[in-house]
Motif scaffolding. Sequence first.
Motif, PDB file in Angstrom:
ATOM      1  N   ALA A 160      -8.093   2.494   0.563  1.00 15.46           N
ATOM      2  CA  ALA A 160      -6.920   2.539   0.778  1.00 15.46           C
ATOM      3  C   ALA A 160      -6.166   3.364  -0.143  1.00 15.46           C
ATOM      4  O   ALA A 160      -6.633   3.711  -1.057  1.00 15.46           O
ATOM      5  CB  ALA A 160      -6.487   1.039   0.385  1.00 15.46           C
ATOM      6  N   TYR A 161      -4.878   3.899   0.361  1.00 20.15           N
ATOM      7  CA  TYR A 161      -4.099   4.884  -0.493  1.00 20.15           C
ATOM      8  C   TYR A 161      -2.663   4.623   0.225  1.00 20.15           C
ATOM      9  O   TYR A 161      -2.275   3.966   1.058  1.00 20.15           O
ATOM     10  CB  TYR A 161      -4.317   6.383  -0.240  1.00 20.15           C
ATOM     11  CG  TYR A 161      -4.064   6.652   1.205  1.00 20.15           C
ATOM     12  CD1 TYR A 161      -3.069   7.604   1.599  1.00 20.15           C
ATOM     13  CD2 TYR A 161      -5.102   6.625   2.216  1.00 20.15           C
ATOM     14  CE1 TYR A 161      -2.699   7.975   2.774  1.00 20.15           C
ATOM     15  CE2 TYR A 161      -4.755   7.158   3.623  1.00 20.15           C
ATOM     16  CZ  TYR A 161      -3.366   7.744   3.823  1.00 20.15           C
ATOM     17  OH  TYR A 161      -3.356   8.143   5.135  1.00 20.15           O
ATOM     18  N   GLN A 162      -1.715   4.891  -0.882  1.00 17.67           N
ATOM     19  CA  GLN A 162      -0.316   4.884  -0.444  1.00 17.67           C
ATOM     20  C   GLN A 162       0.311   6.055  -0.064  1.00 17.67           C
ATOM     21  O   GLN A 162      -0.097   7.032  -0.405  1.00 17.67           O
ATOM     22  CB  GLN A 162       0.445   4.397  -1.913  1.00 17.67           C
ATOM     23  CG  GLN A 162       1.663   3.962  -1.633  1.00 17.67           C
ATOM     24  CD  GLN A 162       2.648   5.316  -1.646  1.00 17.67           C
ATOM     25  OE1 GLN A 162       2.289   6.398  -2.156  1.00 17.67           O
ATOM     26  NE2 GLN A 162       4.035   4.905  -0.995  1.00 17.67           N
ATOM     27  N   ILE A 183      -7.322   4.428   4.746  1.00 12.54           N
ATOM     28  CA  ILE A 183      -6.357   3.488   5.233  1.00 12.54           C
ATOM     29  C   ILE A 183      -4.963   3.485   4.511  1.00 12.54           C
ATOM     30  O   ILE A 183      -4.768   3.224   3.379  1.00 12.54           O
ATOM     31  CB  ILE A 183      -7.149   1.927   5.065  1.00 12.54           C
ATOM     32  CG1 ILE A 183      -8.362   1.650   5.588  1.00 12.54           C
ATOM     33  CG2 ILE A 183      -5.846   0.744   5.308  1.00 12.54           C
ATOM     34  CD1 ILE A 183      -8.980   0.406   5.316  1.00 12.54           C
ATOM     35  N   CYS A 185      -1.124   2.855   3.319  1.00 13.52           N
ATOM     36  CA  CYS A 185      -0.650   1.514   2.807  1.00 13.52           C
ATOM     37  C   CYS A 185       0.750   1.929   2.303  1.00 13.52           C
ATOM     38  O   CYS A 185       1.129   3.121   1.897  1.00 13.52           O
ATOM     39  CB  CYS A 185      -1.181   0.907   1.541  1.00 13.52           C
ATOM     40  SG  CYS A 185      -2.972   0.411   1.797  1.00 13.52           S
ATOM     41  N   ASP A 186       1.765   1.186   2.853  1.00 11.56           N
ATOM     42  CA  ASP A 186       3.124   1.567   2.532  1.00 11.56           C
ATOM     43  C   ASP A 186       3.594   1.574   1.028  1.00 11.56           C
ATOM     44  O   ASP A 186       4.768   2.122   0.799  1.00 11.56           O
ATOM     45  CB  ASP A 186       4.324   0.735   3.366  1.00 11.56           C
ATOM     46  CG  ASP A 186       4.111  -0.589   3.554  1.00 11.56           C
ATOM     47  OD1 ASP A 186       3.259  -1.130   2.501  1.00 11.56           O
ATOM     48  OD2 ASP A 186       5.274  -1.474   3.479  1.00 11.56           O
ATOM     49  N   GLN A 187       2.940   0.757   0.287  1.00  9.61           N
ATOM     50  CA  GLN A 187       3.321   0.247  -1.077  1.00  9.61           C
ATOM     51  C   GLN A 187       1.892   0.425  -1.806  1.00  9.61           C
ATOM     52  O   GLN A 187       0.912   0.352  -1.395  1.00  9.61           O
ATOM     53  CB  GLN A 187       3.754  -0.661  -0.986  1.00  9.61           C
ATOM     54  CG  GLN A 187       5.305  -1.047  -0.451  1.00  9.61           C
ATOM     55  CD  GLN A 187       6.148  -2.460  -0.815  1.00  9.61           C
ATOM     56  OE1 GLN A 187       5.668  -3.054  -1.678  1.00  9.61           O
ATOM     57  NE2 GLN A 187       6.775  -2.743   0.375  1.00  9.61           N
ATOM     58  N   VAL A 190       0.475  -2.684  -1.859  1.00  5.93           N
ATOM     59  CA  VAL A 190      -0.362  -3.364  -0.618  1.00  5.93           C
ATOM     60  C   VAL A 190      -1.909  -2.682  -0.552  1.00  5.93           C
ATOM     61  O   VAL A 190      -2.825  -3.285  -0.401  1.00  5.93           O
ATOM     62  CB  VAL A 190       0.346  -2.954   0.664  1.00  5.93           C
ATOM     63  CG1 VAL A 190      -0.489  -2.892   1.859  1.00  5.93           C
ATOM     64  CG2 VAL A 190       1.572  -3.580   0.829  1.00  5.93           C
ATOM     65  N   ALA A 191      -2.064  -1.417  -1.346  1.00  3.16           N
ATOM     66  CA  ALA A 191      -3.124  -0.877  -1.713  1.00  3.16           C
ATOM     67  C   ALA A 191      -4.105  -1.639  -2.634  1.00  3.16           C
ATOM     68  O   ALA A 191      -5.467  -1.910  -2.517  1.00  3.16           O
ATOM     69  CB  ALA A 191      -3.081   0.373  -2.198  1.00  3.16           C
ATOM     70  N   GLN A 193      -3.825  -4.896  -2.826  1.00  2.05           N
ATOM     71  CA  GLN A 193      -4.206  -6.379  -2.197  1.00  2.05           C
ATOM     72  C   GLN A 193      -5.222  -6.001  -1.121  1.00  2.05           C
ATOM     73  O   GLN A 193      -5.948  -6.805  -0.889  1.00  2.05           O
ATOM     74  CB  GLN A 193      -2.800  -6.930  -1.784  1.00  2.05           C
ATOM     75  CG  GLN A 193      -1.859  -7.407  -2.628  1.00  2.05           C
ATOM     76  CD  GLN A 193      -0.810  -8.194  -2.251  1.00  2.05           C
ATOM     77  OE1 GLN A 193      -0.641  -8.236  -0.848  1.00  2.05           O
ATOM     78  NE2 GLN A 193       0.154  -8.486  -3.173  1.00  2.05           N
ATOM     79  N   ALA A 194      -5.329  -4.899  -0.219  1.00  2.65           N
ATOM     80  CA  ALA A 194      -6.149  -4.545   0.488  1.00  2.65           C
ATOM     81  C   ALA A 194      -7.578  -4.487   0.191  1.00  2.65           C
ATOM     82  O   ALA A 194      -8.586  -5.007   0.736  1.00  2.65           O
ATOM     83  CB  ALA A 194      -5.841  -3.145   0.997  1.00  2.65           C
ATOM     84  N   ALA A 203      -9.915   1.931  -3.320  1.00  4.08           N
ATOM     85  CA  ALA A 203      -8.357   2.306  -3.449  1.00  4.08           C
ATOM     86  C   ALA A 203      -8.193   3.789  -4.338  1.00  4.08           C
ATOM     87  O   ALA A 203      -8.898   3.380  -5.429  1.00  4.08           O
ATOM     88  CB  ALA A 203      -7.332   1.131  -3.731  1.00  4.08           C
TER      89      ALA A 203
END
Length: 463
Positions: A160-162, A183, A185-187, A190-191, A193-194, A203
Amino acid sequence: MAAILSSHPPNQASVRAAATNPSSHPAHQLTLSSRPALPLRPRTRFPCVQCIYRPDFSGKGAIGSNRADWLSTCAILSSKVAVSKKQEETDKPVPGDGDSNKGVSGDEAGGKLSPVVSAVNGHISGSATLDLVPICNLPKALTISDLSPAPMHGSQLRVAYQGVPGAYSEAAAGRAYPNCEAIPCDQFEVAFQAVELWIADRAVLPVENSLGGSIHRNYDLLLRHRLHIVGEVQLPVHHCLLCLPGVRKEYLTRVISHPQALAQCEHTLTNLGLNVAREAFDDTAAAAEYVATNGLRDTAAIASSRAAELYGLQILADGIQDDSGNVTRFVMLAREPIIPRTDRPFKTSIVFAHDREGTSLLFKVLSAFAFRDISLTKIESRPHRNRPIRLVDDANVGTAKHFEYLFYLDFEASMAETRAQNALAEIQEFTSFLRVLGSYPMDMTPWNAPSSPSSASSPSPPL
């Protein structure tokens, strides 16, 4: 137990014949014992069932050896009679299983054969009436591969990345974990929590830039969430001024990008003679996407050359960062920490707080590393969220208000080393809160300032 099931009760002639010749019973009559025949009853239209409990019938493995078996047999026979009775009342034959001559009963009135349908507890058994679950839709059984641990470093991972595709964080994720599934992420939240919710395995998030300084939001999230730092990667940042094809810089009235990118290109934008408004955006690549999606011919974006390729923009100016040595440091986060080693350079990140007065405490903490020849690479202070203000009463002066801080600190040592363990043991005596965020390998990849976008897009192999 004796159970008698007949579709038509015997007539008087058959009873007299049975009395004279006990071995000759009607073919349609089932007798489970040699008990004398029951008293004759008037002929009825519908089949009847009679069950007699025989406690003295206790053959091994036989039905009726106990009262529970007797009750079960009675329930099954009664349900069969109820179904047969309902069919005769409605005079609607029930479709069979495809064989018209298979399983029909004895009443042939009107030339119609009524199939005998087995029933249990009043429910007709058969695929035509019961909602049976197809075998192909049954849940798949778990296998050992479903319970295997997460892939190791460098394997196929969900990272995950922002930001959106084309962001520098995406490039850092690919540098840290080649061939990973990135993946967006908009914030930043969120990264985090993913990874916690098992949507992603890792992340990759920025924590500081050589020009813009620390990214405080991620420092706060490191303390709020329970993820562990398992690595770091330093990515050279090469900014480009992007706009729609055919647009000249004289047409521009504003430039949008991430606040960090705007700060890193402030002097270059002025030297280009651009009298434009600078507006902050959530992400560099998202700013490029916004310009392309809305067809803004008066707006430019500061982003990477990959973002220009993805969103069909032209590069109006290349390498517009104020310093060619512009580097962003990213950390890799995971649910579980890695095992510290001593066979390669390691870095350890901690956060601590204290509830005592004065600045001598911070000096004692730093001395614990200095006495053991441990180099510090980063120290960052953030306001204490749970206790932001500390009151100090002085009878002569009054009440003083001081901010309470959390201190983030990085030092070059592995938690597997004795000197690092002793340093943290000493620090724990002076602090009210101490947490190790992670002990991880240092990024020792050789770095050279990129002179072109192509060199920036070809990072060295990761750790």
